[in-house]
Design a protein around this motif. Structure first.
Motif, PDB file in Angstrom:
ATOM      1  N   ARG A 103       0.846  -1.185   0.000  1.00  0.00           N
ATOM      2  CA  ARG A 103       0.000   0.000   0.000  1.00  0.00           C
ATOM      3  C   ARG A 103       0.887   1.242   0.000  1.00  0.00           C
ATOM      4  O   ARG A 103       1.647   1.460   0.932  1.00  0.00           O
ATOM      5  N   GLY A 104       0.847   2.003  -1.092  1.00  0.00           N
ATOM      6  CA  GLY A 104       1.628   3.225  -1.181  1.00  0.00           C
ATOM      7  C   GLY A 104       2.899   3.120  -2.009  1.00  0.00           C
ATOM      8  O   GLY A 104       3.613   4.107  -2.152  1.00  0.00           O
ATOM      9  N   GLY A 105       3.218   1.957  -2.554  1.00  0.00           N
ATOM     10  CA  GLY A 105       4.429   1.862  -3.360  1.00  0.00           C
ATOM     11  C   GLY A 105       4.795   0.449  -3.740  1.00  0.00           C
ATOM     12  O   GLY A 105       3.972  -0.466  -3.660  1.00  0.00           O
ATOM     13  N   SER A 106       6.060   0.269  -4.126  1.00  0.00           N
ATOM     14  CA  SER A 106       6.547  -1.065  -4.475  1.00  0.00           C
ATOM     15  C   SER A 106       8.049  -1.146  -4.242  1.00  0.00           C
ATOM     16  O   SER A 106       8.746  -0.128  -4.150  1.00  0.00           O
ATOM     17  N   LEU A 107       8.518  -2.363  -4.128  1.00  0.00           N
ATOM     18  CA  LEU A 107       9.921  -2.676  -3.919  1.00  0.00           C
ATOM     19  C   LEU A 107      10.369  -3.503  -5.108  1.00  0.00           C
ATOM     20  O   LEU A 107       9.777  -4.543  -5.399  1.00  0.00           O
ATOM     21  N   HIS A 108      11.406  -3.054  -5.812  1.00  0.00           N
ATOM     22  CA  HIS A 108      11.942  -3.761  -6.973  1.00  0.00           C
ATOM     23  C   HIS A 108      13.338  -4.236  -6.581  1.00  0.00           C
ATOM     24  O   HIS A 108      14.182  -3.417  -6.226  1.00  0.00           O
ATOM     25  N   GLU A 109      13.567  -5.545  -6.631  1.00  0.00           N
ATOM     26  CA  GLU A 109      14.822  -6.096  -6.119  1.00  0.00           C
ATOM     27  C   GLU A 109      15.268  -7.288  -6.939  1.00  0.00           C
ATOM     28  O   GLU A 109      14.452  -8.024  -7.488  1.00  0.00           O
ATOM     29  N   ARG A 110      16.577  -7.475  -7.009  1.00  0.00           N
ATOM     30  CA  ARG A 110      17.162  -8.704  -7.525  1.00  0.00           C
ATOM     31  C   ARG A 110      17.778  -9.400  -6.329  1.00  0.00           C
ATOM     32  O   ARG A 110      18.743  -8.899  -5.732  1.00  0.00           O
ATOM     33  N   SER A 111      17.211 -10.527  -5.945  1.00  0.00           N
ATOM     34  CA  SER A 111      17.666 -11.270  -4.764  1.00  0.00           C
ATOM     35  C   SER A 111      18.583 -12.410  -5.173  1.00  0.00           C
ATOM     36  O   SER A 111      18.352 -13.072  -6.192  1.00  0.00           O
ATOM     37  N   ARG A 112      19.597 -12.652  -4.344  1.00  0.00           N
ATOM     38  CA  ARG A 112      20.517 -13.763  -4.563  1.00  0.00           C
ATOM     39  C   ARG A 112      20.231 -14.873  -3.549  1.00  0.00           C
ATOM     40  O   ARG A 112      19.979 -14.596  -2.374  1.00  0.00           O
ATOM     41  N   PHE A 113      20.292 -16.097  -4.031  1.00  0.00           N
ATOM     42  CA  PHE A 113      20.017 -17.280  -3.221  1.00  0.00           C
ATOM     43  C   PHE A 113      21.141 -18.291  -3.402  1.00  0.00           C
ATOM     44  O   PHE A 113      21.761 -18.358  -4.453  1.00  0.00           O
ATOM     45  N   GLU A 114      21.397 -19.060  -2.353  1.00  0.00           N
ATOM     46  CA  GLU A 114      22.377 -20.147  -2.392  1.00  0.00           C
ATOM     47  C   GLU A 114      21.794 -21.340  -1.660  1.00  0.00           C
ATOM     48  O   GLU A 114      20.882 -21.196  -0.846  1.00  0.00           O
ATOM     49  N   ARG A 115      22.385 -22.489  -1.934  1.00  0.00           N
ATOM     50  CA  ARG A 115      22.023 -23.689  -1.172  1.00  0.00           C
ATOM     51  C   ARG A 115      22.975 -23.834   0.013  1.00  0.00           C
ATOM     52  O   ARG A 115      24.182 -23.678  -0.146  1.00  0.00           O
ATOM     53  N   VAL A 116      22.415 -24.126   1.160  1.00  0.00           N
ATOM     54  CA  VAL A 116      23.193 -24.450   2.360  1.00  0.00           C
ATOM     55  C   VAL A 116      22.657 -25.792   2.848  1.00  0.00           C
ATOM     56  O   VAL A 116      21.465 -25.922   3.137  1.00  0.00           O
ATOM     57  N   ASP A 117      23.536 -26.777   2.897  1.00  0.00           N
ATOM     58  CA  ASP A 117      23.134 -28.139   3.284  1.00  0.00           C
ATOM     59  C   ASP A 117      21.925 -28.610   2.466  1.00  0.00           C
ATOM     60  O   ASP A 117      21.004 -29.228   2.992  1.00  0.00           O
ATOM     61  N   GLY A 118      21.923 -28.276   1.192  1.00  0.00           N
ATOM     62  CA  GLY A 118      20.867 -28.728   0.282  1.00  0.00           C
ATOM     63  C   GLY A 118      19.632 -27.846   0.224  1.00  0.00           C
ATOM     64  O   GLY A 118      18.795 -28.021  -0.664  1.00  0.00           O
ATOM     65  N   ALA A 119      19.489 -26.919   1.155  1.00  0.00           N
ATOM     66  CA  ALA A 119      18.279 -26.085   1.214  1.00  0.00           C
ATOM     67  C   ALA A 119      18.561 -24.691   0.651  1.00  0.00           C
ATOM     68  O   ALA A 119      19.618 -24.108   0.910  1.00  0.00           O
ATOM     69  N   TRP A 120      17.602 -24.153  -0.092  1.00  0.00           N
ATOM     70  CA  TRP A 120      17.734 -22.789  -0.600  1.00  0.00           C
ATOM     71  C   TRP A 120      17.602 -21.791   0.541  1.00  0.00           C
ATOM     72  O   TRP A 120      16.744 -21.940   1.404  1.00  0.00           O
ATOM     73  N   VAL A 121      18.466 -20.773   0.526  1.00  0.00           N
ATOM     74  CA  VAL A 121      18.400 -19.679   1.495  1.00  0.00           C
ATOM     75  C   VAL A 121      18.634 -18.365   0.767  1.00  0.00           C
ATOM     76  O   VAL A 121      19.298 -18.304  -0.263  1.00  0.00           O
ATOM     77  N   TYR A 122      18.075 -17.304   1.327  1.00  0.00           N
ATOM     78  CA  TYR A 122      18.253 -15.944   0.815  1.00  0.00           C
ATOM     79  C   TYR A 122      19.601 -15.420   1.276  1.00  0.00           C
ATOM     80  O   TYR A 122      19.941 -15.535   2.451  1.00  0.00           O
ATOM     81  N   VAL A 123      20.382 -14.844   0.353  1.00  0.00           N
ATOM     82  CA  VAL A 123      21.684 -14.281   0.699  1.00  0.00           C
ATOM     83  C   VAL A 123      21.561 -12.780   0.887  1.00  0.00           C
ATOM     84  O   VAL A 123      21.800 -12.245   1.961  1.00  0.00           O
ATOM     85  N   ASP A 124      21.178 -12.072  -0.163  1.00  0.00           N
ATOM     86  CA  ASP A 124      21.028 -10.625  -0.110  1.00  0.00           C
ATOM     87  C   ASP A 124      20.316 -10.150  -1.364  1.00  0.00           C
ATOM     88  O   ASP A 124      19.990 -10.950  -2.242  1.00  0.00           O
ATOM     89  N   GLY A 125      20.063  -8.859  -1.426  1.00  0.00           N
ATOM     90  CA  GLY A 125      19.362  -8.313  -2.574  1.00  0.00           C
ATOM     91  C   GLY A 125      19.903  -6.963  -2.979  1.00  0.00           C
ATOM     92  O   GLY A 125      20.494  -6.245  -2.160  1.00  0.00           O
ATOM     93  N   GLU A 126      19.695  -6.648  -4.242  1.00  0.00           N
ATOM     94  CA  GLU A 126      20.089  -5.368  -4.803  1.00  0.00           C
ATOM     95  C   GLU A 126      18.811  -4.638  -5.207  1.00  0.00           C
ATOM     96  O   GLU A 126      18.000  -5.158  -5.986  1.00  0.00           O
ATOM     97  N   PHE A 127      18.613  -3.448  -4.651  1.00  0.00           N
ATOM     98  CA  PHE A 127      17.434  -2.658  -5.009  1.00  0.00           C
ATOM     99  C   PHE A 127      17.607  -2.103  -6.405  1.00  0.00           C
ATOM    100  O   PHE A 127      18.684  -1.630  -6.780  1.00  0.00           O
ATOM    101  N   LEU A 128      16.549  -2.163  -7.181  1.00  0.00           N
ATOM    102  CA  LEU A 128      16.541  -1.673  -8.558  1.00  0.00           C
ATOM    103  C   LEU A 128      15.598  -0.492  -8.671  1.00  0.00           C
ATOM    104  O   LEU A 128      14.772  -0.264  -7.797  1.00  0.00           O
ATOM    105  N   ASP A 129      15.682   0.218  -9.774  1.00  0.00           N
ATOM    106  CA  ASP A 129      14.857   1.413 -10.051  1.00  0.00           C
ATOM    107  C   ASP A 129      15.381   2.587  -9.319  1.00  0.00           C
ATOM    108  O   ASP A 129      15.283   3.072  -8.366  1.00  0.00           O
TER     109      ASP A 129
END
Length: 129
Positions: A103-129
């Motif tokens: 409500r009131g806007g949006s977030l545009h991001e490119r997120s990086r993910f890696e596997r740790v012990d076989g499971a996907w996890v979020y690493v970090d993100g780069e804001f775009l726009d």
């Protein structure tokens, strides 16, 4: 008169599946996200549901904050996946580019993910726009 069945709400991530069969099973710990995109969608749903525990559990240990304070007044209104690179069952890393509306806007991001012990996890993100 028979009671009307309770309608099953579609998942906040934008998929037409009910929450319990989509991101809810990842939040409950009964299944793991099979791709980086599925993890991204489940993390968006966790923001909608204010599930800080899930967000922390699915954050890479080297970039995870000690705690996460979610804004109870934030109202997320939709997720649009704009692109993915790698992030399948055959990859160790992946990226997901998305726009999350609130409500009131949006977030545009490119997120990086890696596997740790076989499971996907979020690493970090780069804001775009």
């Amino acid at each position: 008169m028979d009671a009307m069945p309770t309608p099953t709400l579609s998942c906040p991530c934008g998929r037409s599946e009910p929450y319990e069969k989509c991101c809810g099973r990842f939040h409950a710990g009964t299944a793991a996200a099979p791709t980086a995109e599925a993890l991204m969608r489940s993390r968006y749903s966790a923001f909608v549901k204010q599930d800080a525990g899930y967000l922390l559990r699915t954050w890479h240990p080297r970039t995870r904050p000690a705690r996460l304070d979610l804004d109870a007044g934030m109202r997320w209104t939709g997720l649009e996946i704009l692109g993915t690179a790698d992030g399948s069952a055959f990859h160790a890393t992946g990226t997901v580019t998305f726009r999350a509306s609130y409500r009131g806007g949006s977030l545009h991001e490119r997120s990086r993910f890696e596997r740790v012990d076989g499971a996907w996890v979020y690493v970090d993100g780069e804001f775009l726009d």
